[in-house]
Structures are given as structure tokens and as C-alpha cells.
Design an enzyme around this catalytic site. Sequence first.
Site, mmCIF file in Angstrom:
data_model
loop_
_atom_site.group_PDB
_atom_site.id
_atom_site.type_symbol
_atom_site.label_atom_id
_atom_site.label_comp_id
_atom_site.label_asym_id
_atom_site.label_seq_id
_atom_site.Cartn_x
_atom_site.Cartn_y
_atom_site.Cartn_z
ATOM 1 N N HIS A 69 0.889 -1.076 0.034
ATOM 2 C CA HIS A 69 0.211 0.122 0.061
ATOM 3 C C HIS A 69 0.829 1.184 -0.224
ATOM 4 O O HIS A 69 0.799 2.348 -0.931
ATOM 5 C CB HIS A 69 -1.209 -0.063 1.308
ATOM 6 N N GLU A 70 1.989 1.252 0.996
ATOM 7 C CA GLU A 70 2.611 2.316 0.900
ATOM 8 C C GLU A 70 3.463 2.497 -0.414
ATOM 9 O O GLU A 70 3.690 3.888 -0.744
ATOM 10 C CB GLU A 70 3.739 2.360 2.045
ATOM 11 N N HIS A 110 -9.346 8.114 3.743
ATOM 12 C CA HIS A 110 -9.449 6.448 3.493
ATOM 13 C C HIS A 110 -11.007 6.046 3.511
ATOM 14 O O HIS A 110 -11.887 6.769 3.914
ATOM 15 C CB HIS A 110 -8.896 6.027 4.653
ATOM 16 N N HIS A 130 1.667 4.025 -3.045
ATOM 17 C CA HIS A 130 1.317 5.525 -2.862
ATOM 18 C C HIS A 130 2.582 6.401 -3.651
ATOM 19 O O HIS A 130 2.092 7.602 -3.914
ATOM 20 C CB HIS A 130 1.371 5.977 -1.309
ATOM 21 N N GLU A 181 -5.900 6.845 -1.774
ATOM 22 C CA GLU A 181 -6.001 5.673 -0.886
ATOM 23 C C GLU A 181 -6.457 4.383 -1.677
ATOM 24 O O GLU A 181 -5.849 3.359 -1.356
ATOM 25 C CB GLU A 181 -6.689 6.025 0.350
ATOM 26 N N ASP A 230 -4.803 0.922 -2.309
ATOM 27 C CA ASP A 230 -5.509 -0.389 -1.741
ATOM 28 C C ASP A 230 -5.528 -1.425 -2.897
ATOM 29 O O ASP A 230 -5.281 -2.584 -2.750
ATOM 30 C CB ASP A 230 -6.684 -0.124 -1.042
ATOM 31 N N ARG A 269 -12.687 -1.020 2.276
ATOM 32 C CA ARG A 269 -11.144 -1.354 1.744
ATOM 33 C C ARG A 269 -11.148 -2.848 1.383
ATOM 34 O O ARG A 269 -10.208 -3.123 0.556
ATOM 35 C CB ARG A 269 -10.321 -0.939 2.986
HETATM 36 ZN ZN LIG Z 1 -2.469 5.139 2.603
#
Ligand SMILES: [Zn+2]
Length: 526
Positions: free
Chosen positions: A361-362, A488, A365, A423, A427, A494
Site C-alpha cells: 500500500h505504501e 481513506h 502511494h 488511498e 489499496d 477497503r
Molecule cells: Zn495510505
Amino acid sequence: MTTIPLSIDLWLINQRWSYPTEVCTCATKLIRSSLAIWQFMRTLLGELGLEESTLTDVMSSVFQFEVKIAEIVAPNSERQNILQIYNKVTVSELQAMSPQFDWLSILRSLASPHAIDANDELLVYSIEYIKSLSTLIENSDPKVVHNFMLWHLAASFVQVTNSRMKEAYVKLYNTVTGARTGQEQWKDCANIVSNKFSMAVGALFVREAFGPEGKREVSEIVAHIKTAFKESIRYNGWMSEETRQVAIEKANAMDGKIGYPDYILDPEELDKEFEEVEVDQSNFLQSMVNQARFSLRKSIGKLSKPHDKDEWRAPPQIMNALYRPSTNSMVMLAAILQRPIFDSENLKALNYAGIGFVVAHELTHGFDTHGRLYNQDGNIAPWWSEESTRKFEERTRCVVDQYSEYEVEGTGMKINGNMTKAENIADLGAIKHAFNAYRTQVMESGEEEELPGLEKTNDQTFFLAYAQNWCTNRRTESSKLQLITDSHSPAAYRVIGTLSQFDEFSRAFSCNVGSNMNPEQKCSVF
Ligand SMILES: [Zn+2]
């Protein structure tokens, strides 16, 4: 109208204590007609010494002013594009666009002993807001502005004042979030110390809960996730060749910080960090005021120094991970490297659904609507071909439409697909990279034994573990607040939002094409 003496630097300092203030602003928007905010203001202003005869007048004017401020603030969803908000201006330019403030004097008094010059550059995220605010202040009664600032100062410190003010805040907070009780005092105290002396508390936490072994294993997972990410970039079929190459270079250059900064385990280094904070053990409020001043001066002091790319922006005891575009680095804090997110003894299926997803996820980004505007060195610089940008925007629109359709149970509200798009893109990509990295590991080291009693294949266990990590309980009021303020999507979406777009999930659970969790048309960016 009554006014109370107020220190301007203290007020500005405390705009950094944003949590109670945010609750107040949201309360203004959400429950304008409610008594909660009035009761909160009444208690605070009464405690500050305002006479009962003038209280209603003061409250009413402050409240009206607060509403006017809320009206000139652009909503979150309109502040997503860094290119539109990254406005570098000199202090003189700021002065020209907002002559009602004496910016140079204010900044100099705050920054002392660091020098601030009229030619120093600052970032103004909304020029429109600064101009509107200046006009609003010019056209407002100075006493109202003064009282508004005093009210915010008091609201910012409410958690460290007396019990009557704190109780009033808890009532407001409960009204806005739906919570039924206040937090126990020891938890409040622990949180305050952890926030204000974060790395010192972090050192205590790390000594207790995180060893070098964990750091090594998570580093391996980071490397495997990077490989899976680069594979997906290589074969995604929509990026132009030149953009693809730079994307891979950016992923290679991304730094992964794991656990905690080493210096915090050296008591001398740690002492140095806090040597300028004065703590008065007999005066809690004063100590917090000192800490706030210290913290702001430290922050402003960075203006005259080169950007410190090794700085950790969050302490290890926070259960979170983050990506920082301006340094092209991701941080997995020690507190998230624990069960159920990660454990050396876990099946790979659990660890990859947990920390594997978090890392992915990071990493993603770095390439979402915001991160993609920064290059591999963390500078805002274009590196996307026109064609790739067009395709990226098309795919992003698919994601915005997908999430905008979700109505969150009990709230009568839909997700703001535009506010949450970065976000959601992270995801959607992360679940694939984490799963693919997990499959590659299993293929190399052999299929693991299934968990006893579950009667699920390991692939199914991966998806169940992923969903379980998002188990959350929220009251309706809190969900509504989240839908307005959080970038988020709510936890349940999610899970639904990502798994419904992933063929491997449908394969693992044999979902029919056209069913809710396996729609014919799917969205995919990375
Ligand atoms: Zn995030």
C-alpha cells in the site's frame, strides 16, 4: 464587547494542536443546530472568566465568525492536487496579498532565534483562502476576531486544563463521534506523553516489543513486495515504455525504513532532542505550553536548514505505516510489526495479507494521484508521458466511480470517491502485489500446511486474513464524520472495494462472473 488578553504567538502555536479544533469545526458543520457546541463554548468561556451577562453575545459572534471561516475553506476533495496547492511565495509576496497581517513580524517573533528574511520562501497551500481570510478579518470587529482566537486557543488546550473544561469537551466529542463515555484518565495521560515526547516513549516501547530479528524479516518482505510491484508495472499494458522505465527506477530508489530510528536507543542522543523543553512537574498546563512553543520553534527552525531526508516523522509506538513523497521513502513503524499484522511464526499467507499488504500500500502511494507527481528524489517534477497520464486519469476515473457508488450502511451517505481516490488506488494495487509476492514465495519454498480446523486453502486464508485485519466497530456518528474528513474509505469498503476487483479472489472462492464480488467490468490502475 468583552475581550480577554491573548498572546498571538501562543495562539498561532496552538493551531498545531489540531485535534480538538477539528472536532469543533466539524461540529460546526454537522450539528449547527445542536446545543453541544454551545454548551462547550459556554463552559470554556465561563471558565476563562467571562461574565454571564456578556457570554451569550460573545459566543454568538464567535460562532458566526467560525461559520464564515468554514465557508471560505475549500473542502478536502478540492485540495487533492499538489500542483494546484504548491504555491511558493516570499514573505513580501505574502504580505502584499494579505496586508492585514504583519507577516514578517509574526514570523520573526515565532522563529527567533532563527532569522527570517522578507525574501524567504514559504508554501501557501491556498492563496484564495489567505486573501479571503484577510478580507474577512478586515471587515470584522477586532473584538470578535480576538475572542475567536482566544476561543481556539482555549479549545486547543482543553485536554490539559481543568476537569470542568475537559468534561465539556468530552460531551462535545461524544455528540460528534457517538462515543458513550470519556476515555479513562490514565489513557489520556499516556497519549499526551506519547504525543509530546514521542521518541522518548518510542524508545521504551521498542526495548520492550521489537527486536532486530523482526527488522530483518520485514526487510525481506519489503524486497519481495518491490519485486512484485515492478513485475506489475512491467506487464500492465497501459504505461508507455519511457514512463514504465522511470517508474521502475523510482520503485528501486524508494527507501524503506523499518521499526524505529537507531538514535532513540542512545540515551545521550535522545536527551539532546528534548534539552530545550522545560518541564515543570508541578504545573502540567505550563509544561504543555512550553512543549508547544518548543515544537513550533523546532519546526520553524527547519526553514533555514537543508531538507533532512532521514528524519522519521512518526514515532515507533504508533500502529501505522506511511509513505512520504518528498523523500520517496516509506516507514513501517515498530507497532504495526506485530500480530495480527506480522509475526515470525505466522504462515506466509497471514504475513503477506498483513504486513505485505501494508508495505505494498505504501509503495503504491509513490505512484497514486499525488505520489506520481514526485520523482525518485522526492522533488515535484514531471516524469509521465502524455499518453501514460491520459491512461492513468482514465483508470483513476474508474476507481472514483466505483467507490462513489458505495453507500455506507446506516449513514445514508456515499463514499466521496474523489477525496479517497489516492488511498483506493493504493489499496487496489496493494492487494495484488501482496498476493503475487506471497504466491512467488510459496512457489519457491513450497506450499505451507493449511491452518488446522479452518478447512480453507491457503489462498482463501490469505484473503480471510486480509479482511479480518480490517474488522472495525464504529458508531454511525463516527462513520459520518469519517466520510466527510478521512481520505481513506471506511474499513469494510477497503475489503469489498479491493477484493471485488481482483480475479485471484474470485478464483479462490469461485465467485460467479457478474456477482457482487466479481463484476464483469473491473477497475485496475497498478
Ligand atoms: Zn495510505
